[in-house]
Design a protein around this motif. Structure first.
Motif, PDB file in Angstrom:
ATOM      1  N   VAL A  27      -1.530  -3.420   8.252  1.00 25.99           N
ATOM      2  CA  VAL A  27       0.076  -2.606   7.724  1.00 25.99           C
ATOM      3  C   VAL A  27       0.401  -4.214   7.027  1.00 25.99           C
ATOM      4  CG1 VAL A  27       0.605  -1.281  10.615  1.00 25.99           C
ATOM      5  CG2 VAL A  27       1.097  -3.842  10.101  1.00 25.99           C
ATOM      6  N   ALA A  28       1.627  -3.047   6.241  1.00 28.26           N
ATOM      7  CA  ALA A  28       2.590  -3.646   5.185  1.00 28.26           C
ATOM      8  C   ALA A  28       3.587  -3.577   5.509  1.00 28.26           C
ATOM      9  CB  ALA A  28       2.046  -3.503   3.859  1.00 28.26           C
ATOM     10  N   TRP A  29       3.984  -4.693   5.839  1.00 25.88           N
ATOM     11  CA  TRP A  29       5.796  -4.996   6.408  1.00 25.88           C
ATOM     12  C   TRP A  29       6.551  -5.079   4.866  1.00 25.88           C
ATOM     13  CZ3 TRP A  29       8.014  -4.142  11.030  1.00 25.88           C
ATOM     14  CH2 TRP A  29       7.050  -4.552  11.888  1.00 25.88           C
ATOM     15  N   LYS A  30       7.852  -4.207   4.968  1.00 20.96           N
ATOM     16  CA  LYS A  30       8.614  -5.271   4.059  1.00 20.96           C
ATOM     17  C   LYS A  30       8.843  -6.544   4.716  1.00 20.96           C
ATOM     18  CE  LYS A  30      12.117  -2.703   2.933  1.00 20.96           C
ATOM     19  NZ  LYS A  30      14.069  -1.922   3.145  1.00 20.96           N
ATOM     20  N   GLN A  31       9.376  -7.547   3.955  1.00 21.43           N
ATOM     21  CA  GLN A  31       9.135  -8.669   3.684  1.00 21.43           C
ATOM     22  C   GLN A  31      10.583  -8.924   4.756  1.00 21.43           C
ATOM     23  OE1 GLN A  31      10.477  -9.852   0.402  1.00 21.43           O
ATOM     24  NE2 GLN A  31       8.476  -9.777  -1.308  1.00 21.43           N
TER      25      GLN A  31
ATOM     26  N   THR B  20      -8.703  -0.540   6.278  1.00 22.50           N
ATOM     27  CA  THR B  20      -9.221  -2.237   6.669  1.00 22.50           C
ATOM     28  C   THR B  20      -8.308  -2.600   5.086  1.00 22.50           C
ATOM     29  OG1 THR B  20     -10.249  -0.319   4.660  1.00 22.50           O
ATOM     30  CG2 THR B  20     -11.240  -0.992   6.327  1.00 22.50           C
ATOM     31  N   PHE B  21      -8.583  -3.952   5.012  1.00 23.15           N
ATOM     32  CA  PHE B  21      -7.029  -4.205   4.217  1.00 23.15           C
ATOM     33  C   PHE B  21      -7.397  -3.894   2.359  1.00 23.15           C
ATOM     34  CE2 PHE B  21      -6.228  -7.941   1.759  1.00 23.15           C
ATOM     35  CZ  PHE B  21      -4.566  -8.387   1.492  1.00 23.15           C
ATOM     36  N   GLU B  22      -8.828  -3.628   2.242  1.00 24.92           N
ATOM     37  CA  GLU B  22      -9.190  -3.282   1.066  1.00 24.92           C
ATOM     38  C   GLU B  22      -8.314  -1.647   0.437  1.00 24.92           C
ATOM     39  OE1 GLU B  22     -10.898  -4.732   3.002  1.00 24.92           O
ATOM     40  OE2 GLU B  22     -12.371  -6.443   1.796  1.00 24.92           O
TER      41      GLU B  22
ATOM     42  N   GLU C 192      -0.329  -0.507  -4.063  1.00 26.88           N
ATOM     43  CA  GLU C 192      -0.696  -0.670  -5.475  1.00 26.88           C
ATOM     44  C   GLU C 192      -0.030   1.047  -5.756  1.00 26.88           C
ATOM     45  OE1 GLU C 192      -3.024  -4.186  -6.181  1.00 26.88           O
ATOM     46  OE2 GLU C 192      -4.291  -2.226  -5.988  1.00 26.88           O
ATOM     47  N   SER C 193      -0.875   2.080  -4.873  1.00 24.08           N
ATOM     48  CA  SER C 193      -0.644   3.611  -5.304  1.00 24.08           C
ATOM     49  C   SER C 193       0.753   3.342  -5.651  1.00 24.08           C
ATOM     50  CB  SER C 193      -1.347   4.374  -4.753  1.00 24.08           C
ATOM     51  OG  SER C 193      -0.866   4.710  -3.505  1.00 24.08           O
ATOM     52  N   LEU C 194       1.493   3.194  -4.281  1.00 22.22           N
ATOM     53  CA  LEU C 194       3.026   3.083  -4.631  1.00 22.22           C
ATOM     54  C   LEU C 194       4.484   2.263  -5.464  1.00 22.22           C
ATOM     55  CD1 LEU C 194       3.368   2.964  -0.308  1.00 22.22           C
ATOM     56  CD2 LEU C 194       3.973   4.781  -1.682  1.00 22.22           C
ATOM     57  N   GLY C 195       3.489   1.575  -6.554  1.00 19.72           N
ATOM     58  CA  GLY C 195       4.012   0.645  -6.927  1.00 19.72           C
ATOM     59  C   GLY C 195       4.437  -0.502  -6.844  1.00 19.72           C
ATOM     60  N   ILE C 196       4.149  -0.778  -5.530  1.00 19.99           N
ATOM     61  CA  ILE C 196       4.631  -2.472  -5.243  1.00 19.99           C
ATOM     62  C   ILE C 196       3.561  -3.046  -5.179  1.00 19.99           C
ATOM     63  CG2 ILE C 196       5.076  -3.306  -2.450  1.00 19.99           C
ATOM     64  CD1 ILE C 196       5.670  -0.324  -1.910  1.00 19.99           C
ATOM     65  N   ASP C 197       3.496  -4.525  -5.383  1.00 17.84           N
ATOM     66  CA  ASP C 197       2.979  -5.675  -5.944  1.00 17.84           C
ATOM     67  C   ASP C 197       2.582  -6.238  -4.509  1.00 17.84           C
ATOM     68  OD1 ASP C 197       1.891  -8.475  -5.928  1.00 17.84           O
ATOM     69  OD2 ASP C 197       2.858  -8.455  -8.201  1.00 17.84           O
ATOM     70  N   PRO C 198       1.450  -6.125  -4.387  1.00 26.50           N
ATOM     71  CA  PRO C 198       0.740  -6.736  -2.787  1.00 26.50           C
ATOM     72  C   PRO C 198       1.912  -8.096  -2.440  1.00 26.50           C
ATOM     73  CG  PRO C 198      -0.918  -5.820  -3.938  1.00 26.50           C
ATOM     74  CD  PRO C 198      -0.039  -5.324  -4.421  1.00 26.50           C
ATOM     75  N   SER C 199       1.474  -8.634  -3.405  1.00 27.49           N
ATOM     76  CA  SER C 199       2.195 -10.554  -3.166  1.00 27.49           C
ATOM     77  C   SER C 199       3.517 -10.385  -3.054  1.00 27.49           C
ATOM     78  CB  SER C 199       2.084 -11.294  -3.814  1.00 27.49           C
ATOM     79  OG  SER C 199       3.452 -10.725  -4.834  1.00 27.49           O
ATOM     80  N   GLN C 200       4.564  -8.821  -2.498  1.00 25.42           N
ATOM     81  CA  GLN C 200       5.733  -8.544  -2.065  1.00 25.42           C
ATOM     82  C   GLN C 200       5.795  -8.012  -0.533  1.00 25.42           C
ATOM     83  OE1 GLN C 200       8.200  -9.535  -4.656  1.00 25.42           O
ATOM     84  NE2 GLN C 200       6.552 -10.670  -4.888  1.00 25.42           N
ATOM     85  N   VAL C 201       4.574  -8.273   0.225  1.00 27.99           N
ATOM     86  CA  VAL C 201       5.292  -7.181   0.780  1.00 27.99           C
ATOM     87  C   VAL C 201       3.868  -8.339   2.044  1.00 27.99           C
ATOM     88  CG1 VAL C 201       4.622  -4.887   0.489  1.00 27.99           C
ATOM     89  CG2 VAL C 201       2.771  -6.468   1.309  1.00 27.99           C
ATOM     90  N   VAL C 202       4.466  -8.375   3.889  1.00 23.84           N
ATOM     91  CA  VAL C 202       3.596  -8.961   4.650  1.00 23.84           C
ATOM     92  C   VAL C 202       2.847  -8.105   5.999  1.00 23.84           C
ATOM     93  CG1 VAL C 202       4.018 -10.067   6.497  1.00 23.84           C
ATOM     94  CG2 VAL C 202       6.251 -10.412   5.167  1.00 23.84           C
ATOM     95  N   PHE C 203       1.233  -9.015   5.450  1.00 22.41           N
ATOM     96  CA  PHE C 203       0.295  -8.354   5.717  1.00 22.41           C
ATOM     97  C   PHE C 203       0.459  -8.494   7.285  1.00 22.41           C
ATOM     98  CE2 PHE C 203      -0.532  -7.738   1.464  1.00 22.41           C
ATOM     99  CZ  PHE C 203      -0.936  -6.744   1.628  1.00 22.41           C
ATOM    100  N   SER C 204      -0.141  -7.198   7.979  1.00 25.18           N
ATOM    101  CA  SER C 204      -0.624  -8.028   9.458  1.00 25.18           C
ATOM    102  C   SER C 204      -1.609  -7.074  10.336  1.00 25.18           C
ATOM    103  CB  SER C 204       0.717  -8.085  10.503  1.00 25.18           C
ATOM    104  OG  SER C 204       1.151  -7.030  10.766  1.00 25.18           O
ATOM    105  N   TYR C 205      -2.370  -7.530  11.783  1.00 20.83           N
ATOM    106  CA  TYR C 205      -2.840  -6.335  12.273  1.00 20.83           C
ATOM    107  C   TYR C 205      -2.082  -5.452  13.140  1.00 20.83           C
ATOM    108  CZ  TYR C 205      -7.227  -4.344  14.430  1.00 20.83           C
ATOM    109  OH  TYR C 205      -7.639  -3.596  15.533  1.00 20.83           O
ATOM    110  N   VAL C 206      -2.341  -4.310  13.913  1.00 27.26           N
ATOM    111  CA  VAL C 206      -1.646  -4.061  14.882  1.00 27.26           C
ATOM    112  C   VAL C 206      -3.566  -3.699  16.019  1.00 27.26           C
ATOM    113  CG1 VAL C 206      -0.116  -2.279  16.147  1.00 27.26           C
ATOM    114  CG2 VAL C 206       0.397  -2.689  13.874  1.00 27.26           C
ATOM    115  N   PRO C 207      -3.056  -4.626  16.701  1.00 21.20           N
ATOM    116  CA  PRO C 207      -3.846  -4.339  18.038  1.00 21.20           C
ATOM    117  C   PRO C 207      -4.015  -3.281  18.301  1.00 21.20           C
ATOM    118  CG  PRO C 207      -2.793  -5.865  18.834  1.00 21.20           C
ATOM    119  CD  PRO C 207      -2.034  -5.630  17.259  1.00 21.20           C
TER     120      PRO C 207
END
Length: 84
Positions: A37-41, A52-54, A61-76
């Protein structure tokens, strides 16, 4: 912005992120069980999820969001443990 016209990665306030993330209802988070998942900062909401992460990066990116502007994590899933 840097010379490639990309946003510089932000400084994420981890304390604020955790406070806000803990306020997100479990039912909302469980919708993404077993997904990246990608969270708002600020941790107030999940923006997108994918298997998958990819796929997640492509979705962000398709939403027009730079991936460096979110927080990534995994939901088990229920049967996964985050403890190693």
């Amino acid at each position: 912005m840097n010379e490639n016209k990309k946003l510089d990665p932000p400084w994420v306030d981890g304390n604020l992120f955790n406070i806000n993330r803990n306020k997100v209802p479990a039912e909302e988070i469980l919708k993404y069980s077993g997904m990246e998942v990608a969270w708002k900062q600020d941790g107030t909401q999940i923006i997108a999820g994918a298997k998958t992460f990819e796929e997640l990066v492509a979705k962000i990116e398709s939403l027009g969001i730079d991936p460096s502007q979110v927080v990534f994590s995994y939901v088990p899933t229920d049967d996964e443990s985050l403890l190693f």
